[in-house]
Design an enzyme around this catalytic site. Structure first.
Site, PDB file in Angstrom:
ATOM      1  N   MET A 154     -12.083   4.538  -0.117  1.00 35.52           N
ATOM      2  CA  MET A 154     -12.684   4.761   1.206  1.00 35.52           C
ATOM      3  C   MET A 154     -13.353   6.128   1.143  1.00 35.52           C
ATOM      4  O   MET A 154     -12.914   7.093   1.776  1.00 35.52           O
ATOM      5  CB  MET A 154     -11.595   4.693   2.289  1.00 35.52           C
ATOM      6  CG  MET A 154     -11.169   3.262   2.585  1.00 35.52           C
ATOM      7  SD  MET A 154      -9.570   3.182   3.401  1.00 35.52           S
ATOM      8  CE  MET A 154      -8.501   3.251   1.974  1.00 35.52           C
ATOM      9  N   MET A 179      -8.904   8.239   0.179  1.00 34.37           N
ATOM     10  CA  MET A 179      -9.708   8.634   1.350  1.00 34.37           C
ATOM     11  C   MET A 179     -10.197  10.065   1.165  1.00 34.37           C
ATOM     12  O   MET A 179      -9.457  10.919   0.679  1.00 34.37           O
ATOM     13  CB  MET A 179      -8.852   8.556   2.615  1.00 34.37           C
ATOM     14  CG  MET A 179      -8.197   7.207   2.833  1.00 34.37           C
ATOM     15  SD  MET A 179      -7.337   7.170   4.406  1.00 34.37           S
ATOM     16  CE  MET A 179      -6.495   5.581   4.283  1.00 34.37           C
ATOM     17  N   MET A 210     -11.300  -5.627   5.886  1.00 38.59           N
ATOM     18  CA  MET A 210     -10.467  -4.691   6.660  1.00 38.59           C
ATOM     19  C   MET A 210     -10.105  -5.357   7.984  1.00 38.59           C
ATOM     20  O   MET A 210     -10.985  -5.766   8.741  1.00 38.59           O
ATOM     21  CB  MET A 210     -11.221  -3.391   6.940  1.00 38.59           C
ATOM     22  CG  MET A 210     -11.426  -2.476   5.746  1.00 38.59           C
ATOM     23  SD  MET A 210      -9.938  -2.018   4.822  1.00 38.59           S
ATOM     24  CE  MET A 210      -8.893  -1.290   6.090  1.00 38.59           C
ATOM     25  N   HIS A 261      -1.331  -1.307  -4.226  1.00 41.27           N
ATOM     26  CA  HIS A 261      -2.582  -0.987  -3.519  1.00 41.27           C
ATOM     27  C   HIS A 261      -2.619   0.521  -3.255  1.00 41.27           C
ATOM     28  O   HIS A 261      -1.694   1.090  -2.674  1.00 41.27           O
ATOM     29  CB  HIS A 261      -2.630  -1.768  -2.204  1.00 41.27           C
ATOM     30  CG  HIS A 261      -3.902  -1.609  -1.439  1.00 41.27           C
ATOM     31  ND1 HIS A 261      -5.033  -2.334  -1.732  1.00 41.27           N
ATOM     32  CD2 HIS A 261      -4.229  -0.810  -0.391  1.00 41.27           C
ATOM     33  CE1 HIS A 261      -6.010  -1.998  -0.885  1.00 41.27           C
ATOM     34  NE2 HIS A 261      -5.539  -1.066  -0.063  1.00 41.27           N
ATOM     35  N   SER A 319       0.845  -1.194   0.000  1.00 38.00           N
ATOM     36  CA  SER A 319       0.000   0.000   0.000  1.00 38.00           C
ATOM     37  C   SER A 319       0.874   1.235   0.000  1.00 38.00           C
ATOM     38  O   SER A 319       1.698   1.427   0.912  1.00 38.00           O
ATOM     39  CB  SER A 319      -0.886   0.004   1.232  1.00 38.00           C
ATOM     40  OG  SER A 319      -1.350   1.317   1.458  1.00 38.00           O
ATOM     41  N   ASP A 369      -4.750   3.650  -1.657  1.00 39.12           N
ATOM     42  CA  ASP A 369      -5.794   3.997  -0.696  1.00 39.12           C
ATOM     43  C   ASP A 369      -6.316   5.408  -0.940  1.00 39.12           C
ATOM     44  O   ASP A 369      -5.588   6.380  -0.758  1.00 39.12           O
ATOM     45  CB  ASP A 369      -5.235   3.891   0.732  1.00 39.12           C
ATOM     46  CG  ASP A 369      -5.016   2.442   1.126  1.00 39.12           C
ATOM     47  OD1 ASP A 369      -5.965   1.660   1.029  1.00 39.12           O
ATOM     48  OD2 ASP A 369      -3.878   2.102   1.518  1.00 39.12           O
TER      49      ASP A 369
HETATM   50  C1  DX5 Z   1      -6.035   1.653   5.864  1.00 38.49           C
HETATM   51  C2  DX5 Z   1      -5.629   1.303   4.452  1.00 38.49           C
HETATM   52  C3  DX5 Z   1      -4.523   0.345   4.358  1.00 38.49           C
HETATM   53  C4  DX5 Z   1      -3.224   0.771   4.996  1.00 38.49           C
HETATM   54  C5  DX5 Z   1      -2.634  -0.439   5.623  1.00 38.49           C
HETATM   55  O1  DX5 Z   1      -7.231   2.343   5.840  1.00 38.49           O
HETATM   56  O2  DX5 Z   1      -6.728   0.763   3.729  1.00 38.49           O
HETATM   57  O3  DX5 Z   1      -4.305  -0.073   3.017  1.00 38.49           O
HETATM   58  O4  DX5 Z   1      -2.296   1.316   4.099  1.00 38.49           O
HETATM   59  O5  DX5 Z   1      -1.507  -0.071   6.324  1.00 38.49           O
HETATM   60  P1  DX5 Z   1      -0.724  -1.060   7.280  1.00 38.49           P
HETATM   61  O6  DX5 Z   1      -0.248  -2.202   6.435  1.00 38.49           O
HETATM   62  O7  DX5 Z   1       0.384  -0.202   7.781  1.00 38.49           O
HETATM   63  O8  DX5 Z   1      -1.683  -1.482   8.349  1.00 38.49           O
HETATM   64 ZN    ZN Z   2      -6.372  -0.197   1.678  1.00 40.33          ZN
END
Ligand code: DX5
Ligand code: ZN
Length: 219
Positions: free
Chosen positions: A67, A36, A136, A32, A7, A34
């Protein structure tokens, strides 16, 4: 086959090109991303513009995790930016079946994500239409949080339903995945591992990816 999806949430955004190269060189399987919006989750990250600047840098599939509220408004923009798979949160849409169809009509894969408190049973009537479920394993919004142990039960239940119905759906896990938690989720049935902070803080990302795959394959 276990896949690893680093990610970029934990990447150095001032050197994103280098960070994408790091992902490629590590032999990871996907990138990946993310997204937000500060509404659905208490954090704001990136939009289609950044996805389109990543697109020419890698041939790896771009796994876009939305998200955001009203994700249906932005599907086209993320598809045009180069997403190969778009995942929406079941809790963030009113008409999940319709949104899944909209993603497929654009010719890309559709994933649905569930927050820790959401039961996998909300997917019972769309399971045969989706390509991936993203469980999640932390509350979405931030990297670097601790894996929520109770999620292994949800993964197992989902895996059982998928197998009983002879479906071919990936189970991706996201949040707190590292060398210590990986085998719990893969034993339960997960096959795609998102790793943010553990990947980008690793001294040797290639060895880290190899270790996740090795530990994830042991039954
Ligand atoms: C959190 C994200 C994840 C995040 C995970 O809302 O969806 O993809 O980057 O990070 P780690 O691996 O550090 O928990
Ligand atoms: Zn994610």
């Amino acid at each position: 086959m276990i896949k690893v999806a680093p990610s970029i949430l934990s990447a150095d955004f001032s050197a994103l090109g280098e960070e994408i190269k790091k992902i490629e060189n590590s032999k990871a399987d996907m990138v990946h991303i993310d997204v937000m919006d500060g509404h659905y989750v208490p954090n704001i990250t990136i939009g289609p513009l950044v996805v389109s600047s990543i697109r020419p840098l890698t041939k790896l599939p771009l796994d876009v995790h939305l998200m955001i509220t009203n994700p249906e408004r932005y599907l086209e923009a993320f598809k045009d930016a180069g997403a190969d798979i778009i995942t929406v949160h079941a809790e963030a849409v009113n008409h999940l079946d319709r949104v899944v169809s909209q993603i497929h009509e654009m010719g890309i894969k559709a994933g649905v994500s569930l927050n820790p408190s959401t039961s996998a049973s909300v997917l019972d009537y769309v399971l045969d239409k989706i390509d991936m479920v993203l469980i999640m394993t932390v509350n979405p919004g931030f990297g670097g949080q601790s894996f929520i142990e109770g999620m292994t039960k949800k993964i197992s239940l989902l895996k059982k339903t998928i197998s009983e119905n002879n479906l071919n759906i990936d189970i991706e896990v996201d949040g707190g995945i590292n060398e210590d938690t990986v085998s719990k989720v893969t034993k339960a049935g997960a096959n795609i591992l998102v790793a943010g902070s553990a990947f980008f803080s690793s001294e040797d990302p290639k060895a880290f990816v190899r270790l996740l795959k090795e530990r994830g394959t042991v039954k």
